[in-house]
Write an enzyme that holds these catalytic residues in place. Structure first.
Site, PDB file in Angstrom:
ATOM      1  N   TYR A 188      10.491  -0.394   8.312  1.00 58.27           N
ATOM      2  CA  TYR A 188       9.114  -0.482   8.572  1.00 58.27           C
ATOM      3  C   TYR A 188       8.370   0.743   9.282  1.00 58.27           C
ATOM      4  O   TYR A 188       7.323   1.061   9.496  1.00 58.27           O
ATOM      5  CB  TYR A 188       9.651  -1.707   9.046  1.00 58.27           C
ATOM      6  CG  TYR A 188       7.979  -2.036   9.389  1.00 58.27           C
ATOM      7  CD1 TYR A 188       7.070  -2.889   8.350  1.00 58.27           C
ATOM      8  CD2 TYR A 188       7.495  -2.544  10.907  1.00 58.27           C
ATOM      9  CE1 TYR A 188       5.821  -3.861   8.031  1.00 58.27           C
ATOM     10  CE2 TYR A 188       5.898  -3.113  11.285  1.00 58.27           C
ATOM     11  CZ  TYR A 188       5.049  -3.842   9.680  1.00 58.27           C
ATOM     12  OH  TYR A 188       4.238  -4.146  10.254  1.00 58.27           O
TER      13      TYR A 188
ATOM     14  N   ASP B 169      -3.556  -8.666   5.410  1.00 54.93           N
ATOM     15  CA  ASP B 169      -1.983  -9.662   5.225  1.00 54.93           C
ATOM     16  C   ASP B 169      -1.161 -10.286   5.644  1.00 54.93           C
ATOM     17  O   ASP B 169      -0.965 -11.192   5.673  1.00 54.93           O
ATOM     18  CB  ASP B 169      -1.010  -8.347   4.836  1.00 54.93           C
ATOM     19  CG  ASP B 169      -0.687  -7.346   6.389  1.00 54.93           C
ATOM     20  OD1 ASP B 169      -1.992  -7.205   6.510  1.00 54.93           O
ATOM     21  OD2 ASP B 169       0.330  -7.082   6.822  1.00 54.93           O
TER      22      ASP B 169
ATOM     23  N   HIS C  22      -4.334  -9.190  14.261  1.00 59.13           N
ATOM     24  CA  HIS C  22      -4.732  -7.780  14.123  1.00 59.13           C
ATOM     25  C   HIS C  22      -6.115  -8.557  12.421  1.00 59.13           C
ATOM     26  O   HIS C  22      -5.714  -9.464  11.779  1.00 59.13           O
ATOM     27  CB  HIS C  22      -3.328  -7.638  13.289  1.00 59.13           C
ATOM     28  CG  HIS C  22      -3.152  -6.294  12.335  1.00 59.13           C
ATOM     29  ND1 HIS C  22      -4.384  -5.114  12.970  1.00 59.13           N
ATOM     30  CD2 HIS C  22      -1.825  -6.257  11.556  1.00 59.13           C
ATOM     31  CE1 HIS C  22      -4.209  -4.194  11.893  1.00 59.13           C
ATOM     32  NE2 HIS C  22      -2.636  -4.659  11.487  1.00 59.13           N
TER      33      HIS C  22
ATOM     34  N   HIS D 252      -0.709  -0.942  14.802  1.00 60.00           N
ATOM     35  CA  HIS D 252      -1.290   0.214  14.021  1.00 60.00           C
ATOM     36  C   HIS D 252      -2.528   0.370  13.510  1.00 60.00           C
ATOM     37  O   HIS D 252      -2.923   1.338  12.599  1.00 60.00           O
ATOM     38  CB  HIS D 252      -0.598   0.486  12.704  1.00 60.00           C
ATOM     39  CG  HIS D 252      -0.436  -0.180  11.388  1.00 60.00           C
ATOM     40  ND1 HIS D 252      -0.395   0.125  10.322  1.00 60.00           N
ATOM     41  CD2 HIS D 252      -0.336  -1.331  11.738  1.00 60.00           C
ATOM     42  CE1 HIS D 252      -1.000  -0.929   9.451  1.00 60.00           C
ATOM     43  NE2 HIS D 252      -0.655  -2.072  10.592  1.00 60.00           N
TER      44      HIS D 252
ATOM     45  N   HIS E 178       5.949  -9.789  10.542  1.00 57.50           N
ATOM     46  CA  HIS E 178       6.882  -9.492   9.257  1.00 57.50           C
ATOM     47  C   HIS E 178       8.473  -9.971   9.578  1.00 57.50           C
ATOM     48  O   HIS E 178       9.057  -9.372  10.654  1.00 57.50           O
ATOM     49  CB  HIS E 178       6.555  -8.061   8.674  1.00 57.50           C
ATOM     50  CG  HIS E 178       4.870  -7.895   7.709  1.00 57.50           C
ATOM     51  ND1 HIS E 178       4.383  -8.393   7.020  1.00 57.50           N
ATOM     52  CD2 HIS E 178       3.925  -7.366   8.611  1.00 57.50           C
ATOM     53  CE1 HIS E 178       3.522  -7.996   6.885  1.00 57.50           C
ATOM     54  NE2 HIS E 178       3.235  -7.631   7.884  1.00 57.50           N
TER      55      HIS E 178
ATOM     56  N   ASP F  99       2.703  -6.359  14.508  1.00 59.65           N
ATOM     57  CA  ASP F  99       3.352  -5.176  13.898  1.00 59.65           C
ATOM     58  C   ASP F  99       4.766  -5.149  14.018  1.00 59.65           C
ATOM     59  O   ASP F  99       5.952  -4.231  13.497  1.00 59.65           O
ATOM     60  CB  ASP F  99       2.705  -4.610  12.924  1.00 59.65           C
ATOM     61  CG  ASP F  99       1.763  -4.941  11.340  1.00 59.65           C
ATOM     62  OD1 ASP F  99       2.420  -6.219  10.676  1.00 59.65           O
ATOM     63  OD2 ASP F  99       0.580  -4.596  11.095  1.00 59.65           O
TER      64      ASP F  99
ATOM     65  N   HIS G  85       0.725  -1.091   0.213  1.00 57.51           N
ATOM     66  CA  HIS G  85      -0.118  -0.023   0.183  1.00 57.51           C
ATOM     67  C   HIS G  85       0.831   1.428  -0.140  1.00 57.51           C
ATOM     68  O   HIS G  85       0.741   2.438   1.147  1.00 57.51           O
ATOM     69  CB  HIS G  85      -1.024  -0.107   1.021  1.00 57.51           C
ATOM     70  CG  HIS G  85      -0.495  -0.405   2.420  1.00 57.51           C
ATOM     71  ND1 HIS G  85       0.654   0.675   3.382  1.00 57.51           N
ATOM     72  CD2 HIS G  85      -1.469  -1.375   3.958  1.00 57.51           C
ATOM     73  CE1 HIS G  85       0.560   0.465   4.799  1.00 57.51           C
ATOM     74  NE2 HIS G  85      -0.411  -1.127   4.144  1.00 57.51           N
TER      75      HIS G  85
ATOM     76  N   GLU H 295      -5.790  -7.005   9.922  1.00 62.77           N
ATOM     77  CA  GLU H 295      -5.674  -6.781   8.021  1.00 62.77           C
ATOM     78  C   GLU H 295      -5.372  -7.686   7.080  1.00 62.77           C
ATOM     79  O   GLU H 295      -4.233  -9.219   7.535  1.00 62.77           O
ATOM     80  CB  GLU H 295      -4.207  -5.905   8.347  1.00 62.77           C
ATOM     81  CG  GLU H 295      -4.004  -4.446   6.808  1.00 62.77           C
ATOM     82  CD  GLU H 295      -3.025  -3.591   7.655  1.00 62.77           C
ATOM     83  OE1 GLU H 295      -2.512  -2.768   5.980  1.00 62.77           O
ATOM     84  OE2 GLU H 295      -2.227  -3.510   8.385  1.00 62.77           O
TER      85      GLU H 295
END
Length: 396
Positions: free
Chosen positions: A191, A80, A76, A144, A222, A163, A22, A78
């Site tokens: 990051y 991904d 999370h 986040h 990640h 994250d 993104h 999100e």
């Protein structure tokens, strides 16, 4: 599949080819880390991006029979991390999804969860897996997303940090002591600058909470797993979360016919005349915004240059400033400069965006009609020197 410690396994996916996240340029790819914890009961910690759910399931099957897995912890929502959840839930018929209330709500907006079984957990609640494996859950809102959560494996002092402490970096290695530390920290900095920087205060709150826990291993969502250099990455986060300034000046610009470029070069020369100052010159036409915002995060002072085009700034600078404004690097001082032909609008438009970003402008925009003469270049030099003096005054 990789063993992290006894009873804890990495079962994620290494994405070697992804180059955009993104708007964040992931030149070295990324990983979608998922984990499996085996006690008397078995828990999977997070999923992976949707297209790679098959690889996640293959890794899980190397460790456990899917039918025997009891829990799927979702830190999370999100995509991904959660994109592979529908396939995971379908493949683990006896598993209950564990998450906080906000995460459950977010998942329901992403997926059809009508047939999912949920266990909603509260702050600091524990889940006993047996055989010396206890999971404890800590909410980390806005690190986040609002529903963000970290999961702690109590007996092993292992934190599934989501994250936080992550990096977008594909690698055959899984641990921080298997790669040069400087490389991993540079990816972690990039990051942070591009994903987490806006949320400095929530990061402070999360770090204050999680930092009280004994930590022997940190497993982010990640990148590389931290087991040797935990003190190093925590120390860096303590700097980054307040975007602490270093003795650095960043001059970023775009040029049309070379006039703004000339001005930028002289500003750099002025900043370089101050001893002990690191000066970076960035042509945004040749540099991705991912790099620009990372350099700005820990600079003390900056200059932003654009000519005028169509009664406004150059579109490339509008794009860059929009990206920077969204992440809001804190406590930066600088000014805008640039050339124009018949309307002095480009620099003023950029100056307005710099104000919206929240940076302190140390002077009115420095502008010139068409091409800079010797007097204007001298003014550029002196303005750059002023930036250098701001940076030199930073205590390190």
């Amino acid at each position: 599949m990789t063993t992290i410690i006894d009873g804890v396994y990495w079962v994620g996916y290494v994405d070697w080819t992804v180059r955009d996240f993104h708007g964040y340029k992931t030149e070295d790819g990324s990983t979608y880390n998922a984990y499996l914890v085996k006690g008397k009961q078995t828990a999977v910690i997070d999923a992976v991006k949707g297209p790679y759910a098959g690889e996640l399931l293959r890794h899980i099957q190397e460790v456990a029979d899917p039918a025997t897995i009891d829990w799927i912890v979702v830190n999370h929502a999100e995509p991904d991390h959660s994109g592979g959840l529908p396939a995971l839930v379908a493949a683990l018929p006896n598993a209950t999804v564990v998450c906080n209330e906000k995460c459950r709500d977010a998942l329901a907006h992403h997926y059809d969860v009508s047939n999912w079984t949920f266990k909603v957990v509260r702050e600091a609640e524990t889940l006993e897996l047996g055989e010396g494996k206890t999971l404890q859950f800590f909410n980390t809102p806005m690190v986040h997303w609002p529903e963000s959560m970290a999961t702690y494996l109590v007996e092993d002092a292992l934190l599934f940090s989501m994250d936080a402490f992550g990096q977008h970096m594909a690698s055959s290695e899984r641990f921080d002591d298997e790669l040069p530390l400087a490389r991993t920290l540079e990816h972690a900095k990039t990051y942070y600058a591009n994903i987490v920087q806006l949320y400095g205060r929530p990061v402070q709150a999360a770090l204050a909470k999680l930092g009280k826990l004994p930590l022997r291993v940190i497993c982010p969502s990640h990148g590389i797993i931290w087991r040797k250099h935990i003190a190093d990455i925590v120390a860096q986060y303590q700097r980054w979360m307040v975007t602490a300034a270093t003795r650095k000046v960043v001059v970023f610009y775009v040029s049309m016919w070379g006039s703004t470029r000339q001005m930028a070069a002289e500003i750099v020369r002025g900043a370089q005349s101050v001893p002990g100052v690191d000066v970076r010159l960035i042509d945004i036409d040749a540099t991705h915004d991912t790099v620009t915002v990372t350099e700005l995060m820990d600079c003390a002072a900056f200059a932003c240059g654009t000519p005028t085009l169509n009664i406004g700034m150059m579109p490339a600078m509008a794009r860059t400033l929009t990206y920077v404004k969204g992440l809001r690097p804190q406590d930066k001082k600088g000014f805008v400069f640039g050339s124009y032909g018949w309307a002095e609008k480009g620099a003023s438009a950029a100056d307005a965006m710099v104000a919206e970003w929240g940076a302190e402008r140390i002077r009115e925009p420095l502008t010139v009609r068409f091409r800079p003469d010797a007097a204007v270049l001298e003014e550029c030099f002196n303005a750059g020197k002023a930036l250098g003096e701001i940076a030199a005054a930073v205590a390190e």
